[in-house]
Write a protein that holds these residues in place. Sequence first.
Motif, short mmCIF file in Angstrom:
data_model
loop_
_atom_site.label_atom_id
_atom_site.label_comp_id
_atom_site.label_asym_id
_atom_site.label_seq_id
_atom_site.Cartn_x
_atom_site.Cartn_y
_atom_site.Cartn_z
N SER A 1 0.85 -1.19 0.00
CA SER A 1 0.00 0.00 0.00
C SER A 1 0.89 1.24 0.00
O SER A 1 2.02 1.19 -0.48
CB SER A 1 -0.93 -0.03 1.21
OG SER A 1 -1.86 1.03 1.17
N THR A 2 0.36 2.35 0.52
CA THR A 2 1.13 3.60 0.51
C THR A 2 2.41 3.46 1.32
O THR A 2 3.44 4.04 0.97
CB THR A 2 0.28 4.74 1.07
OG1 THR A 2 -0.28 4.35 2.34
CG2 THR A 2 -0.87 5.08 0.12
N THR A 3 2.38 2.67 2.39
CA THR A 3 3.59 2.44 3.17
C THR A 3 4.67 1.77 2.31
O THR A 3 5.86 2.08 2.44
CB THR A 3 3.28 1.53 4.38
OG1 THR A 3 2.20 2.10 5.11
CG2 THR A 3 4.49 1.40 5.28
N ALA B 1 -4.26 -2.44 9.03
CA ALA B 1 -3.17 -1.96 9.89
C ALA B 1 -1.99 -1.58 9.00
O ALA B 1 -1.33 -2.45 8.43
CB ALA B 1 -2.76 -3.02 10.90
N PRO B 2 -1.71 -0.28 8.84
CA PRO B 2 -0.67 0.16 7.90
C PRO B 2 0.73 -0.20 8.36
O PRO B 2 1.10 0.03 9.52
CB PRO B 2 -0.85 1.68 7.85
CG PRO B 2 -2.18 1.96 8.48
CD PRO B 2 -2.40 0.86 9.45
N VAL C 1 -4.52 -6.61 6.11
CA VAL C 1 -5.96 -6.48 5.93
C VAL C 1 -6.64 -7.63 6.66
O VAL C 1 -6.32 -8.80 6.43
CB VAL C 1 -6.35 -6.50 4.44
CG1 VAL C 1 -7.87 -6.46 4.28
CG2 VAL C 1 -5.71 -5.33 3.70
N VAL C 2 -7.58 -7.29 7.53
CA VAL C 2 -8.33 -8.29 8.28
C VAL C 2 -9.76 -8.28 7.78
O VAL C 2 -10.41 -7.23 7.75
CB VAL C 2 -8.30 -8.00 9.79
CG1 VAL C 2 -8.98 -9.13 10.57
CG2 VAL C 2 -6.87 -7.79 10.27
N SER C 3 -10.25 -9.43 7.35
CA SER C 3 -11.62 -9.54 6.85
C SER C 3 -12.25 -10.82 7.39
O SER C 3 -11.57 -11.68 7.96
CB SER C 3 -11.65 -9.51 5.33
OG SER C 3 -10.93 -10.61 4.79
#
Length: 304
Positions: free
Chosen positions: A201-203, A284-285, A295-297
Amino acid sequence: MSRIPAETDAASLPQLGAIDRFKIIAKSTAKRGIDVCFASKVAVLRAIGLVDFPVPPNSRLRRTSSLTLRHYYESGLTTMMPILTAARMFGADLDQPLNVLDFGCGVARQLLQLTRNYPNVAAFACDANPDNIKHVRNAFPKVDVYANAFDPPLRYKDDTFDLVYSVSTFSHFSPDDARLWLRELRRVAKPNGLLCLTVNSTTSIDWVHRRGLHLDYTKDKLLRDGYWYQVDAAAWYKKKAEDAVTTFGSGTVAEPRPTGNMYYSPQHAKEFFEAAGLEFLALAPGVIDRMQDLVVSRKSEANN
């Protein structure tokens, strides 16, 4: 959804000259020798009590983000900790006999931490690379492990797992492959089962920029575009041709088509997971190797 392209055939690979082929074989031979020396080093460390866990061959260890034995162990701990924390926060009590799947297990950095700290868990693992599976099968005889195909389905029945986790697999799948695998992991998860999956992601953009890579692509572009799939197909085909000479230490042996680096904006990740029929719980980044997001789903009963 786009049609998945046919598997790569020999005619589509670049032709390697005699010198290139000689270099590849020489490199493979050197890796085998280093594996022997590394195994001897590990045996000594084990004998004096400094190593008390299964260690993969050096040639497999270096195909992960780990370049040293210490990093292999410590990174397995630091990448598994956020997953275990998220699982407990959202209702998976790993002290109970739950079914847990490590999807794309690699050489078991995370699986090591799961099995030694949560002995009541029934652990399952799969990976598309048969060399990884060979190590995991030998090192973790109590784990149900097999080499899956690059494409779904998995061999597991519907509604099998209380928790599915995966580190640095969805960061390499194309958008089409990621859609297929999200739906497949949803299939094998139990109703209300959790999926803890890592993504770029952006991180991750910050991480690669600090290393002087992909400087022409910015976080602002990712937030605007929603996702970015970066793939160097020519380099992949060249590597595939090299791996055709000798599969020892291969990274592409199980891949029928190019893979790359997939980046999600946080909003796109939410929409992407929800489109696969999953309930998006949290993101959580940067908690995975200070690079990837977790990503928690959940496979909610309402979506069954």
